[in-house]
Design a protein around this motif. Structure first.
Motif, mmCIF file in Angstrom:
data_model
loop_
_atom_site.group_PDB
_atom_site.id
_atom_site.type_symbol
_atom_site.label_atom_id
_atom_site.label_comp_id
_atom_site.label_asym_id
_atom_site.label_seq_id
_atom_site.Cartn_x
_atom_site.Cartn_y
_atom_site.Cartn_z
ATOM 1 N N UNK A 197 0.830 -1.205 0.000
ATOM 2 C CA UNK A 197 0.000 0.000 0.000
ATOM 3 C C UNK A 197 0.863 1.254 0.000
ATOM 4 N N UNK A 198 2.027 1.193 0.653
ATOM 5 C CA UNK A 198 2.944 2.332 0.629
ATOM 6 C C UNK A 198 3.469 2.543 -0.788
ATOM 7 N N UNK A 199 3.825 1.445 -1.453
ATOM 8 C CA UNK A 199 4.291 1.531 -2.834
ATOM 9 C C UNK A 199 3.232 2.145 -3.743
ATOM 10 N N UNK A 200 1.988 1.771 -3.531
ATOM 11 C CA UNK A 200 0.903 2.293 -4.365
ATOM 12 C C UNK A 200 0.814 3.811 -4.243
ATOM 13 N N UNK A 201 0.926 4.326 -3.018
ATOM 14 C CA UNK A 201 0.871 5.776 -2.805
ATOM 15 C C UNK A 201 2.134 6.446 -3.343
ATOM 16 N N UNK A 202 3.278 5.810 -3.166
ATOM 17 C CA UNK A 202 4.527 6.367 -3.696
ATOM 18 C C UNK A 202 4.466 6.491 -5.214
ATOM 19 N N UNK A 203 3.968 5.467 -5.872
ATOM 20 C CA UNK A 203 3.920 5.480 -7.332
ATOM 21 C C UNK A 203 2.946 6.522 -7.861
ATOM 22 N N UNK A 204 1.770 6.636 -7.228
ATOM 23 C CA UNK A 204 0.829 7.654 -7.705
ATOM 24 C C UNK A 204 1.335 9.046 -7.353
ATOM 25 N N UNK A 205 2.034 9.182 -6.225
ATOM 26 C CA UNK A 205 2.629 10.477 -5.869
ATOM 27 C C UNK A 205 3.629 10.928 -6.913
ATOM 28 N N UNK A 206 4.473 10.012 -7.371
ATOM 29 C CA UNK A 206 5.466 10.345 -8.398
ATOM 30 C C UNK A 206 4.794 10.655 -9.727
ATOM 31 N N UNK A 207 3.699 9.977 -10.045
ATOM 32 C CA UNK A 207 2.944 10.297 -11.254
ATOM 33 C C UNK A 207 2.377 11.719 -11.174
ATOM 34 N N UNK A 208 1.930 12.111 -9.990
ATOM 35 C CA UNK A 208 1.346 13.451 -9.802
ATOM 36 C C UNK A 208 2.365 14.567 -10.024
ATOM 37 N N UNK A 209 3.631 14.309 -9.743
ATOM 38 C CA UNK A 209 4.650 15.359 -9.840
ATOM 39 C C UNK A 209 5.483 15.229 -11.118
ATOM 40 N N UNK A 210 4.924 14.565 -12.125
ATOM 41 C CA UNK A 210 5.586 14.531 -13.434
ATOM 42 C C UNK A 210 5.778 15.966 -13.930
ATOM 43 N N UNK A 211 6.845 16.221 -14.699
ATOM 44 C CA UNK A 211 7.136 17.599 -15.127
ATOM 45 C C UNK A 211 6.023 18.252 -15.936
ATOM 46 N N UNK A 212 5.334 17.469 -16.749
ATOM 47 C CA UNK A 212 4.296 18.029 -17.613
ATOM 48 C C UNK A 212 2.917 17.601 -17.126
ATOM 49 N N UNK B 50 -7.658 13.729 -10.580
ATOM 50 C CA UNK B 50 -7.904 13.545 -9.149
ATOM 51 C C UNK B 50 -8.741 12.293 -8.907
ATOM 52 N N UNK B 51 -9.614 11.935 -9.844
ATOM 53 C CA UNK B 51 -10.394 10.698 -9.704
ATOM 54 C C UNK B 51 -9.488 9.472 -9.724
ATOM 55 N N UNK B 52 -8.477 9.503 -10.573
ATOM 56 C CA UNK B 52 -7.526 8.389 -10.634
ATOM 57 C C UNK B 52 -6.678 8.321 -9.369
ATOM 58 N N UNK B 53 -6.303 9.478 -8.850
ATOM 59 C CA UNK B 53 -5.540 9.519 -7.597
ATOM 60 C C UNK B 53 -6.388 8.955 -6.454
ATOM 61 N N UNK B 54 -7.649 9.375 -6.393
ATOM 62 C CA UNK B 54 -8.555 8.893 -5.345
ATOM 63 C C UNK B 54 -8.690 7.382 -5.395
ATOM 64 N N UNK B 55 -8.813 6.813 -6.590
ATOM 65 C CA UNK B 55 -8.937 5.364 -6.710
ATOM 66 C C UNK B 55 -7.703 4.654 -6.164
ATOM 67 N N UNK B 56 -6.505 5.196 -6.432
ATOM 68 C CA UNK B 56 -5.278 4.572 -5.931
ATOM 69 C C UNK B 56 -5.221 4.635 -4.405
#
Length: 234
Positions: free
Chosen positions: A152-167, A174-180
């Motif tokens: 579960x920590x990995x799941x949040x880490x991976x979506x967190x890194x997706x959120x801070x992509x440069x572009x 936010x719906x996809x983040x909520x699902x993760x």
């Protein structure tokens, strides 16, 4: 983040941090660009329910487009693409929410001269380097209660890194983040289910007693930021 109330209670439960993040994600509307999403703008009531506050800088979202805007926000949470282009989109808030997720895992503020090594002051660069190398343990808050599921920590880490992509186009909605986040909570619920059943079985046999007199009434409207950074109960 993650501490607060009259008794300076620190949130050391991973599940509770996930639940707060879930509430916060539900409060991030895709039709409104907040422009200052940060942990101190996520308020917790006495029941530990979270809500996103301070919409004073917000702008209506324009579907599929951007809003030209003077750059506003908080250092450490500010979307670098927005800062460079001055083109505000709903994905600017997603970047900020990703920073919050990295705070949730690590317990660190987004900018620090002490926590991220000699050549790094930013939580995004620090967390990304460890996550991409597979070293999730290096960023997990040492004060978290033991027993959480690393998946579960990995799941949040991976979506967190997706959120801070440069572009912004590379970032999730936010719906996809909520699902993760909800999937991470489900992992923890599944992990805890056998333990709860075992505890209830012992209680029915009279071998375990639970003290309910040590509850702590948290101060209403403590911020998510306060709930992490203050010391815990001794």
């Amino acid at each position: 983040m993650f501490t607060g109330g009259p008794n300076d209670v620190k949130i050391t439960s991973w599940v509770k941090r996930l639940e707060i993040a879930e509430d916060a994600a539900k409060g991030c509307s895709p039709t409104i660009i907040h422009r200052d999403v940060k942990s101190s703008n996520i308020l917790l009531d006495k029941n530990m329910r979270a809500k996103v506050a301070d919409f004073g800088l917000s702008k209506p979202a324009v579907d599929g487009s951007h809003v030209s805007s003077i750059v506003r926000g908080t250092v450490g949470y500010l979307d670098p693409e927005y800062y460079i282009s001055q083109q505000l989109t709903e994905k600017s808030d997603i970047y900020s929410f990703g920073v919050i997720l990295l705070e949730l895992i690590s317990g660190h503020e987004p900018i620090s001269s002490d926590n991220f090594g000699l050549n790094c002051r930013n939580i995004v660069a620090w967390a990304r380097s460890h996550i991409e190398s597979g070293n999730i343990d290096a960023i997990i808050d040492a004060s978290l209660d033991t027993g959480y599921d690393l998946q579960s920590v990995w799941k949040i880490a991976e979506v967190g890194i997706m959120c801070v992509k440069p572009k912004g186009a590379q970032r999730p909605t936010i719906s996809e983040v909520l699902k993760e986040i909800q999937d991470a909570i489900a992992i923890e619920v599944q992990r805890e289910a056998p333990q709860v059943q075992q505890l209830m079985s012992k209680r029915s046999m009279g071998s375990v007693s639970i003290n309910t007199d040590n509850s702590v009434d948290l101060e209403q409207n403590a911020s998510f930021d306060e709930m992490l950074m203050r010391p815990g109960l001794r």
